[in-house]
Write a protein that holds these residues in place. Structure first.
Motif, PDB file in Angstrom:
ATOM      1  N   ARG A 151       0.837  -1.205   0.000  1.00 55.95           N
ATOM      2  CA  ARG A 151       0.000   0.000   0.000  1.00 55.95           C
ATOM      3  C   ARG A 151       0.870   1.252   0.000  1.00 55.95           C
TER       4      ARG A 151
ATOM      5  N   LEU B 291       2.015   1.882  -3.452  1.00 53.61           N
ATOM      6  CA  LEU B 291       0.936   2.505  -4.220  1.00 53.61           C
ATOM      7  C   LEU B 291       0.828   3.986  -3.884  1.00 53.61           C
ATOM      8  N   ASP B 292       0.906   4.318  -2.590  1.00 48.98           N
ATOM      9  CA  ASP B 292       0.843   5.711  -2.156  1.00 48.98           C
ATOM     10  C   ASP B 292       1.979   6.529  -2.771  1.00 48.98           C
TER      11      ASP B 292
ATOM     12  N   GLY C 248       3.119   6.225  -5.663  1.00 48.60           N
ATOM     13  CA  GLY C 248       2.905   6.391  -7.094  1.00 48.60           C
ATOM     14  C   GLY C 248       3.445   5.283  -7.971  1.00 48.60           C
TER      15      GLY C 248
ATOM     16  N   ARG D 250       3.783   2.328 -10.413  1.00 50.68           N
ATOM     17  CA  ARG D 250       2.934   1.726 -11.465  1.00 50.68           C
ATOM     18  C   ARG D 250       3.346   0.282 -11.735  1.00 50.68           C
TER      19      ARG D 250
ATOM     20  N   ASP E 245      -7.905  -2.498  -2.488  1.00 51.32           N
ATOM     21  CA  ASP E 245      -7.499  -1.187  -2.992  1.00 51.32           C
ATOM     22  C   ASP E 245      -7.659  -1.139  -4.515  1.00 51.32           C
ATOM     23  N   PRO E 246      -8.504  -0.242  -5.026  1.00 53.54           N
ATOM     24  CA  PRO E 246      -8.760  -0.224  -6.475  1.00 53.54           C
ATOM     25  C   PRO E 246      -7.537   0.113  -7.310  1.00 53.54           C
ATOM     26  N   ARG E 247      -6.523   0.741  -6.697  1.00 54.84           N
ATOM     27  CA  ARG E 247      -5.318   1.078  -7.457  1.00 54.84           C
ATOM     28  C   ARG E 247      -4.564  -0.158  -7.920  1.00 54.84           C
ATOM     29  N   LEU E 248      -4.801  -1.284  -7.258  1.00 57.43           N
ATOM     30  CA  LEU E 248      -4.117  -2.528  -7.635  1.00 57.43           C
ATOM     31  C   LEU E 248      -4.453  -2.944  -9.063  1.00 57.43           C
TER      32      LEU E 248
ATOM     33  N   ASP F  94      -4.599  -1.197 -11.622  1.00 60.55           N
ATOM     34  CA  ASP F  94      -3.836  -0.441 -12.626  1.00 60.55           C
ATOM     35  C   ASP F  94      -2.328  -0.606 -12.477  1.00 60.55           C
ATOM     36  N   VAL F  95      -1.921  -1.544 -11.625  1.00 62.51           N
ATOM     37  CA  VAL F  95      -0.496  -1.745 -11.354  1.00 62.51           C
ATOM     38  C   VAL F  95      -0.043  -3.088 -11.919  1.00 62.51           C
TER      39      VAL F  95
END
Length: 377
Positions: A125, A128-129, A131, A133, A186-189, A191-192
């Motif tokens: 996490r 991700l915080d 930035g 990618r 976490d929805p950012r996952l 896009d990674v």
């Protein structure tokens, strides 16, 4: 008299892993460089400490120019500790052992049924915080056998028992698992690009699985192993069986399975990933001789460990490879088949293992002097 070809333009690439318990990969490179220059003062040496995804992976990335980032996370026993990851140009190198490794357990203390990977999820996490990618997730050296449930919980998943309460920490808690809710991840996952980097290709369960093979070194008794294996099988029946037998699923107490099934991770041999991330290919182009190594060159070395990966890549470019190690347990013909021309062991200079480990730095400098005489003069 020399073993190798005489060259006036020798460029040595030192791409070795740590000597566990004695020297970090950075220290290995420093000692080898010092020994070489004692014999050939003007030799060109490039240091590229390497790792295979286990402990030492973040340090290798930082040595290669990544920025070290520190964050407070939950340790394997639930305590707070400071862990680090590495970041450069949108790529993060995260080492699960930084948060959930055996090194965080007090001397003689194990928690095979309750140790958690929650802190590894907190590290992801944090990446991700920051930035990231692309995340290279190095897994190995864990104190845990929870299938990555703690990691997923830190990222927003919920693991509930029949009464709708969160299950307890660790693999033991998974016995009570009734439902798994991954909707809060976490929805950012999504896009990674998450790469699972490991030198372990074990499945999650069974005689070659996470509990059976690696549980005992984490303090698991025979009964604990049976309990953990059954708990992981139950966990997989709830989350889904499609990655239970995938290579790497059993890595680091099954955290590989959690990453594959829930985070969309892709698995790659750790040393391959790290050589890419660290910039090994361009460094190899500049080298006329490669020196690799690790604490013990043995049968395990041939199965995805750093020296084997370095040697394979160098052989593909016809660059000669020499290995250094504390202990050598491979015959010359096996070394040759792996692409290693010759290996030099500290044990040849100091047969007593305790003294060899205690004096590893000076001994390695002497070994490097011998390499310089044999291959650079």
């Amino acid at each position: 008299m020399t073993d190798g070809a005489v060259t006036e333009t020798a460029r040595v690439l030192v791409a070795a892993d740590k000597f566990k318990g004695s020297l970090t990969a950075v220290q290995v490179a420093e000692r080898v460089t010092a020994g070489l220059r004692r014999v050939v003062p003007d030799v060109v040496v490039e240091a590229l400490p390497v790792a295979d995804g286990g402990d030492g992976t973040v340090a290798a990335a930082v040595a290669a120019g990544f920025e070290r980032r520190e964050v407070r996370v939950t340790g394997p026993l639930g305590e707070q500790l400071t862990a680090a990851f590495a970041l450069r140009d949108g790529t993060a190198v995260v080492e699960m052992a930084e948060a959930s490794g055996l090194q965080h357990l007090p001397e003689g203390v194990f928690a095979p049924l309750t140790a958690t990977t929650y802190g590894s999820g907190e590290l992801l996490r944090a990446a991700l915080d920051a930035g990231a990618r692309t995340i290279v997730f190095g897994v190995g050296g864990s104190a845990t056998t929870d299938g990555g449930a703690g990691m997923l919980a830190a990222l927003g998943a919920r693991f509930l028992d029949a009464a709708g309460e969160p299950v307890g920490p660790g693999g033991g808690g998974l016995r009570a698992l009734a439902t798994a809710d991954l909707s809060g991840l976490d929805p950012r996952l999504a896009d990674v690009d998450l790469v699972l980097a490991s030198d372990v290709d074990n499945p999650l369960t069974g005689p070659k699985g996470a509990a059976a093979v690696y549980g005992p070194q984490k303090g698991a008794t025979e009964e604990d192993v049976a309990t953990l294996d059954a708990a992981l099988a139950h966990y997989a029946s709830v989350l889904g069986p499609e990655h239970e037998d995938s290579p790497g699923a059993g890595a680091a107490g099954g955290i590989g399975y959690g990453a594959l099934i829930a985070l969309g991770a892709s698995f790659r041999p750790g040393i391959e990933v790290m050589l890419d991330v660290l910039g090994f290919a361009p460094a190899l182009e500049r080298a006329t001789l490669v020196i690799t190594g690790e604490g013990s060159l043995d049968a395990q070395t041939l199965h995805g460990k750093a020296p084997a990966g370095v040697a394979a890549a160098a052989r593909a470019k016809n660059v000669e490879v020499i290995a250094v190690c504390g202990r050598l347990a491979l015959p010359p013909e096996v070394l040759g088949a792996a692409g290693i021309r010759r290996a030099y062991a500290l044990a040849d200079l100091e047969p007593d293992p305790a003294r060899s480990m205690a004096q590893a730095g000076p001994l390695l400098e002497r070994v490097a002097e011998n390499i310089a005489r044999d291959f650079l003069t």
